[in-house]
Design an enzyme around this catalytic site. Sequence first.
Site, PDB file in Angstrom:
ATOM      1  CB  ILE A   1     155.644 -25.587 -62.299  1.00 36.59           C
ATOM      2  CG1 ILE A   1     156.077 -26.719 -61.364  1.00 36.59           C
ATOM      3  CG2 ILE A   1     156.682 -25.395 -63.374  1.00 36.59           C
ATOM      4  CD1 ILE A   1     156.154 -28.093 -62.070  1.00 36.59           C
ATOM      5  CB  SER A   2     157.257 -23.622 -57.114  1.00 34.78           C
ATOM      6  OG  SER A   2     156.060 -22.986 -56.760  1.00 34.78           O
ATOM      7  CD  GLN A   3     164.266 -20.914 -58.229  1.00 35.66           C
ATOM      8  OE1 GLN A   3     163.606 -19.921 -57.912  1.00 35.66           O
ATOM      9  NE2 GLN A   3     165.570 -20.958 -58.149  1.00 35.66           N
TER      10      GLN A   3
END
Length: 219
Positions: free
Chosen positions: A68-70
């Site tokens: 999951i993206s930052q």
Amino acid sequence: MNRVVSGVGMTSQRTRARMIERLREQGIDDEDVLAAIAAVPRHVFVEEALASRAYEDTALPLGFSQTISQPYVVARMIEALRSGGRPLGKTLEIGAGCGYQAAVLAQLTDEVYAVERIAPLLAKAKLNLRAIKQLRVRLKHADGRLGLPEAAPFDTIIVAAAASRVPQALVQQLAPGGRMILPLGVATQYLALIENQGEACVETRLDAVRFVPLLTGVE
Ligand code: SAH
């Protein structure tokens, strides 16, 4: 006398507010983007065992070797697409993963299409978006390197996996004046902002980043 037990909710409110403060300190100054991120409960999108880390500014594992993206990178990419006060308009996301970034995008525009190549991740995205009552995102199981021709053209395209070069199908699906942001490169990657100015596409290099690779085909 009854005691109100509000520990978890309170903590999550506070940690969320702190995450927004950190994004501000890192230079995110588009208030609408900050409000969109504040509005999406990121803990819903991460594995239960990691929920306590959901508001740290870091990428987290999603399963299937994906992450999951930052939050900072999500904010930075969306802010770049909106620079100059331009609305997102009709948006295409490539690499929906568990649906987190799609949920943030849906806070900012009515028309969000999101494509994912791993079927079980797409199923997760569907459940997660339903859980937060976000029914606006149109999800599709497909190879995003080909874009989404049936819904093109798009005002904005955001790619959540790194390509070695700009996929031409995506450039062709940009509306006049449209913008795309994507991570480019293999060993070292950077964010590229591509603007369709009609007769030419102009590329601007932004931050150094690290993304999973943009792969071919579906599974
Ligand atoms: N947008 C997600 C990030 C997911 S990580 C978030 O909000 O957290 C990147 C995702 O891109 C992975 O789920 C991966 O399966 C997907 N992906 C990689 N190549 C792709 C392709 N060609 N088409 C569609 N999705 C792709």
